[in-house]
Structure formats: structure tokens, C-alpha cells
Design a protein around this motif. Structure first.
Motif, PDB file in Angstrom:
ATOM      1  N   TRP A   1      36.073  56.715  45.315  1.00 12.83           N
ATOM      2  CA  TRP A   1      34.693  56.205  45.192  1.00 12.83           C
ATOM      3  C   TRP A   1      34.739  54.865  44.462  1.00 12.83           C
ATOM      4  CZ3 TRP A   1      30.520  57.321  47.689  1.00 12.83           C
ATOM      5  CH2 TRP A   1      29.263  56.921  47.216  1.00 12.83           C
ATOM      6  N   ASP A   2      33.945  53.892  44.912  1.00  8.32           N
ATOM      7  CA  ASP A   2      33.849  52.557  44.285  1.00  8.32           C
ATOM      8  C   ASP A   2      35.200  51.844  44.274  1.00  8.32           C
ATOM      9  OD1 ASP A   2      31.177  52.266  43.882  1.00  8.32           O
ATOM     10  OD2 ASP A   2      31.184  52.798  41.768  1.00  8.32           O
ATOM     11  N   TYR A   3      35.555  51.258  45.405  1.00  8.96           N
ATOM     12  CA  TYR A   3      36.866  50.628  45.559  1.00  8.96           C
ATOM     13  C   TYR A   3      36.766  49.149  45.924  1.00  8.96           C
ATOM     14  CZ  TYR A   3      40.223  54.273  44.683  1.00  8.96           C
ATOM     15  OH  TYR A   3      41.031  55.179  44.052  1.00  8.96           O
ATOM     16  N   ASP A   4      35.765  48.461  45.336  1.00  6.37           N
ATOM     17  CA  ASP A   4      35.632  47.031  45.613  1.00  6.37           C
ATOM     18  C   ASP A   4      36.611  46.202  44.790  1.00  6.37           C
ATOM     19  OD1 ASP A   4      34.092  47.976  43.462  1.00  6.37           O
ATOM     20  OD2 ASP A   4      32.836  46.193  43.447  1.00  6.37           O
ATOM     21  N   ALA A   5      37.034  46.713  43.625  1.00  8.01           N
ATOM     22  CA  ALA A   5      37.991  45.979  42.771  1.00  8.01           C
ATOM     23  C   ALA A   5      39.411  46.388  43.152  1.00  8.01           C
ATOM     24  CB  ALA A   5      37.707  46.263  41.306  1.00  8.01           C
ATOM     25  N   THR A   6      39.844  45.932  44.314  1.00  9.46           N
ATOM     26  CA  THR A   6      41.113  46.364  44.906  1.00  9.46           C
ATOM     27  C   THR A   6      41.711  45.232  45.737  1.00  9.46           C
ATOM     28  OG1 THR A   6      39.775  47.310  46.693  1.00  9.46           O
ATOM     29  CG2 THR A   6      40.577  48.844  45.017  1.00  9.46           C
ATOM     30  N   TRP A   7      42.836  45.521  46.414  1.00  9.06           N
ATOM     31  CA  TRP A   7      43.449  44.576  47.339  1.00  9.06           C
ATOM     32  C   TRP A   7      43.621  43.193  46.705  1.00  9.06           C
ATOM     33  CZ3 TRP A   7      45.156  46.993  51.751  1.00  9.06           C
ATOM     34  CH2 TRP A   7      44.559  48.208  52.069  1.00  9.06           C
ATOM     35  N   GLY A   8      44.057  43.192  45.436  1.00  7.82           N
ATOM     36  CA  GLY A   8      44.417  41.935  44.791  1.00  7.82           C
ATOM     37  C   GLY A   8      43.356  41.271  43.946  1.00  7.82           C
ATOM     38  N   ARG A   9      42.183  41.914  43.787  1.00 10.65           N
ATOM     39  CA  ARG A   9      41.147  41.351  42.906  1.00 10.65           C
ATOM     40  C   ARG A   9      40.619  42.433  41.969  1.00 10.65           C
ATOM     41  NH1 ARG A   9      40.091  36.120  43.797  1.00 10.65           N
ATOM     42  NH2 ARG A   9      40.359  35.275  45.903  1.00 10.65           N
ATOM     43  N   ASP A  10      40.215  42.021  40.750  1.00  7.73           N
ATOM     44  CA  ASP A  10      39.721  42.966  39.757  1.00  7.73           C
ATOM     45  C   ASP A  10      38.203  43.074  39.807  1.00  7.73           C
ATOM     46  OD1 ASP A  10      38.678  40.733  38.417  1.00  7.73           O
ATOM     47  OD2 ASP A  10      40.242  40.698  36.890  1.00  7.73           O
ATOM     48  N   VAL A  11      37.603  43.732  38.806  1.00  4.20           N
ATOM     49  CA  VAL A  11      36.154  43.985  38.818  1.00  4.20           C
ATOM     50  C   VAL A  11      35.329  42.711  38.738  1.00  4.20           C
ATOM     51  CG1 VAL A  11      36.263  46.324  37.899  1.00  4.20           C
ATOM     52  CG2 VAL A  11      36.195  44.406  36.314  1.00  4.20           C
ATOM     53  N   ASN A  12      35.922  41.634  38.278  1.00  7.74           N
ATOM     54  CA  ASN A  12      35.216  40.352  38.210  1.00  7.74           C
ATOM     55  C   ASN A  12      35.544  39.440  39.383  1.00  7.74           C
ATOM     56  OD1 ASN A  12      33.919  40.834  35.630  1.00  7.74           O
ATOM     57  ND2 ASN A  12      35.951  40.653  34.722  1.00  7.74           N
ATOM     58  N   GLY A  13      36.294  39.966  40.350  1.00 13.65           N
ATOM     59  CA  GLY A  13      36.682  39.162  41.497  1.00 13.65           C
ATOM     60  C   GLY A  13      37.846  38.233  41.214  1.00 13.65           C
ATOM     61  N   GLU A  14      38.456  38.379  40.029  1.00 14.00           N
ATOM     62  CA  GLU A  14      39.600  37.530  39.685  1.00 14.00           C
ATOM     63  C   GLU A  14      40.889  38.120  40.254  1.00 14.00           C
ATOM     64  OE1 GLU A  14      39.165  34.647  38.220  1.00 14.00           O
ATOM     65  OE2 GLU A  14      37.005  35.014  37.978  1.00 14.00           O
ATOM     66  N   ILE A  15      41.904  37.270  40.382  1.00 14.50           N
ATOM     67  CA  ILE A  15      43.176  37.706  40.961  1.00 14.50           C
ATOM     68  C   ILE A  15      43.847  38.745  40.069  1.00 14.50           C
ATOM     69  CG2 ILE A  15      45.524  36.956  41.564  1.00 14.50           C
ATOM     70  CD1 ILE A  15      44.301  34.253  42.377  1.00 14.50           C
ATOM     71  N   MET A  16      44.291  39.830  40.684  1.00 17.38           N
ATOM     72  CA  MET A  16      45.082  40.853  39.992  1.00 17.38           C
ATOM     73  C   MET A  16      46.494  40.810  40.575  1.00 17.38           C
ATOM     74  SD  MET A  16      44.583  45.009  39.764  1.00 17.38           S
ATOM     75  CE  MET A  16      43.211  45.000  38.600  1.00 17.38           C
ATOM     76  N   ARG A  17      47.480  40.566  39.719  1.00 13.20           N
ATOM     77  CA  ARG A  17      48.869  40.453  40.175  1.00 13.20           C
ATOM     78  C   ARG A  17      49.304  41.717  40.911  1.00 13.20           C
ATOM     79  NH1 ARG A  17      52.894  37.313  37.055  1.00 13.20           N
ATOM     80  NH2 ARG A  17      54.133  39.193  37.337  1.00 13.20           N
ATOM     81  N   GLU A  18      50.178  41.515  41.879  1.00 14.93           N
ATOM     82  CA  GLU A  18      50.612  42.634  42.706  1.00 14.93           C
ATOM     83  C   GLU A  18      51.437  43.669  41.945  1.00 14.93           C
ATOM     84  OE1 GLU A  18      53.982  39.716  42.812  1.00 14.93           O
ATOM     85  OE2 GLU A  18      51.792  39.566  42.995  1.00 14.93           O
ATOM     86  N   ASP A  19      51.931  43.321  40.748  1.00 19.17           N
ATOM     87  CA  ASP A  19      52.735  44.259  39.963  1.00 19.17           C
ATOM     88  C   ASP A  19      51.974  44.779  38.745  1.00 19.17           C
ATOM     89  OD1 ASP A  19      52.630  41.939  38.505  1.00 19.17           O
ATOM     90  OD2 ASP A  19      54.794  41.782  38.153  1.00 19.17           O
TER      91      ASP A  19
END
Length: 336
Positions: free
Chosen positions: A223-241
Motif C-alpha cells: 500500500w502507498d508505493y509512490d516513493a519507489t523506483w529510485g525516488r524518496d517521499v519528497n521526489g528526491e533521488i534515492m541511491r540504488e544501494d
């Protein structure tokens, strides 16, 4: 405001009497609101009594939630149905939304699943532990972190028995005893989905628990999976590791402490990497989804000025898939 208000909804010229309320906690402060709709005349819409409209405001692609739900479904997890819609309120364009199926008794009926209880993990105390994730003390109740969506008082007892069992079964007995409470194969598929999509909150939040009334076993629904696929809850880049493949929470740690389950999980990750989580398989799905909504995103008052970023997002997501896949492959040895 949490209380719903009455409204009239028109979908393809058909009129519905509904209740509408804001949904989410921090997201209700965004310019573009998300909503929960409850139908009462007629009482059903597409076999649902209730649906959620997510604004996807912080996701520049607007694709991540649906991409995640579809992905979970493909790797063998129960997952909500979703589809894009264009919303107008009082004649004013509000833009593209993701209509998400509610995880409730209709969710079970529509899939011809056995009746059972459903709980939402509403905060960090849904961590499968005896200790609170919020105040770091022993929980006053083992129901903390959960909100019952469907079920009885007896189901509350089964939920508490689950949490107690997870934390008190001995290490020697765990492999043979936990399967009396948890559908381990389904749990590992959900765990893999969280790991691939890299939903950092997914282990103690952003899920629902379903206890199958026939088998008595629990499984997890995303449930609620918009902060995924390389971006966090603020839409910023989340490193792949950023997120380790062993994940978090007490149940995950105990399951992966068992060599049999750990090997099963490793084989599952390898299978998904080869079949589903790779650019050649995902690229047409991502591009089709992007093309489907592009014309409508141009009419979305909150997104129309960000079309350049929107058009770059499919390539961004595919680069994430490549990088995350490589990272997971490099870590598989940790599961030996």
C-alpha cells in the motif's frame, strides 16, 4: 478535516451519491489533494464500495504507485487494482489521479478469496515486534500500529497471537512453527517486492495484513508505493544501494535467519531478476503507461509546467532498474 462530506460524482455521464474525504497525513498539506470516496447511491462502483484517488503529487513520473502494484501482482503477491483517471471538482480540472482499489471485504470477494481479517499498518509500530518503533519501549498492546479494516474481536486475538509467536518461538523451532501463522512463500514474495522497488517505509508501514480464514495464515498486501523506483517521499533521488536486500523488521529478520527460507528467498530474487525486474521486460510497460497519461498530464494544473521532467522519468526509472538489479545481484552472496 477527517470527516467526509456528501457529494455528487459523475463518471461517464452516470451519477453517484458519495461521501468524500481527504486521505493521507502529510500529503493533505500538498496543493493537490488526495481523496477517499465512499459510494452509497448506488452503493457500488466497479464492484467497490470505496476507492482512493491518489494525487501522486511528489512523483514526477506519476507512474510509481501503479508500476509497483502491477509489479507485486506479477511476482505473486496480492495487490490492489489501480488505474489512471482525470478528475474535475466543481468544473475545475484537478488533473491526473490514480484510482486505487480499497483493501476491504470487497477486495477479497472480487478475487474469490476466503473470508478473513484485514488490518492496515498505520504507523511504525506495525513492526512485528514486542518493542515500539516509536517510543522504543515495550508495547502496551500488541495491536499497536494496526487499524482493523475488516474482522472481529476474535481476529484481534489472532493478530496478537501472531506478534507473540514471532517474538517467542525458539530459534530451533522457528522454521517448523512459523508456517502455522504465516504464509512464508507469500511473505518472501512481498519482501522481494519491497526490496526491488526500494520502499524504505514498507517494512513497518505501507502495508495491509490479510489472514486467510481457511488456512489461518497471514500474508502482506502492499500500500502507498509512490516513493519507489529510485525516488524518496519528497521526489528526491534515492541511491540504488540505499536499502539492503535483507530488509528490516522482526519477522523478516527471523525468517531470513532460517537457512531454508534464506535459500528460498535468494532463488526468488534470482528468478525475478531474470524474468521481471529488468529493463527489457519493464521498458515497454513503463513507456506504455507514460504514453497513456501524457496528454492528460498536459492538462493537469499541478503538473503541466513540469513536462520536461515528466518526459525524462521513464529513462530515469529504467536506469534505476539497471542499477538496482546490479546491486541486488552483487549482494546475493550475503544470503548463502
Amino acid at each position: 478535516m477527517d470527516d467526509p462530506v456528501s457529494a455528487k460524482l459523475t463518471i461517464n455521464k452516470k451519477k453517484y451519491a458519495i461521501d468524500i474525504a481527504y486521505r493521507g497525513s502529510h500529503i493533505r498539506d500538498f496543493q493537490k489533494k488526495s481523496y477517499q470516496l465512499s459510494f452509497y447511491k448506488p452503493s457500488m462502483y466497479r464492484n467497490a464500495k470505496e476507492v482512493h484517488l491518489n494525487a501522486e503529487f511528489k512523483d514526477p513520473s506519476m507512474l510509481r504507485n501503479k508500476l509497483s502494484f502491477d509489479f507485486f501482482n506479477e511476482i505473486g503477491c496480492l495487490s490492489p487494482e489501480s488505474r489512471f483517471v482525470f478528475l474535475k471538482i466543481n468544473g475545475k480540472n484537478e488533473g491526473v489521479y490514480l484510482e486505487i482499489e480499497s483493501v476491504d471485504e470487497r477486495f477479497l470477494l472480487n478475487r474469490q478469496l476466503p473470508k478473513g481479517s484485514l488490518y492496515y499498518a498505520v504507523d511504525g509500530d506495525a513492526n512485528f515486534s514486542l518493542m515500539s518503533n516509536l517510543d522504543k519501549e515495550v508495547k502496551k498492546s500488541l495491536k499497536l500500529g494496526y487499524e482493523k479494516k475488516y474482522g472481529t474481536g476474535e481476529d484481534d486475538e489472532r493478530l496478537q497471537e501472531l506478534i507473540l509467536a514471532i517474538n517467542t518461538i525458539s530459534r530451533e523451532e522457528f522454521e517448523h512453527e512459523i508456517v502455522k501463522y504465516v504464509n512464508v512463500d507469500k511473505y518472501l514474495r512481498w519482501l522481494a517486492g519491497v526490496i526491488f522497488t526500494q520502499n524504505f517505509d514498507g517494512f513497518v508501514h505501507n502495508y495491509a495484513l490479510y489472514r486467510n480464514g481457511e488456512t489461518g495464515l497471514f500474508e502482506v498486501i502492499p500500500w502507498d508505493y509512490d516513493a519507489t523506483w529510485g525516488r524518496d517521499v519528497n521526489g528526491e533521488i534515492m541511491r540504488e544501494d540505499y536499502l539492503r536486500i535483507e530488509g528490516f523488521n522482526t519477522l523478516t529478520a527471523r525468517i531470513l535467519d532460517v537457512k531454508t527460507f534464506r535459500t528460498q528467498y535468494k532463488n526468488l530474487l534470482e528468478d525475478v531478476l531474470n524474468s521481471t525486474f529488468n529493463v527489457s521486460y519493464m521498458k515497454p510497460k513503463i513507456q506504455e503507461m507514460h504514453d497513456l497519461i501524457r496528454l492528460y498530464v498536459q492538462k493537469d494544473p499541478y503538473q503541466k509546467d513540469n513536462m520536461a521532467v515528466f518526459d525524462e522519468e521513464p529513462a530515469f526509472i529504467m536506469a534505476y532498474i539497471e542499477a538496482r538489479g546490479n546491486y541486488i545481484r552483487s549482494q546475493l552472496g550475503m544470503l548463502d
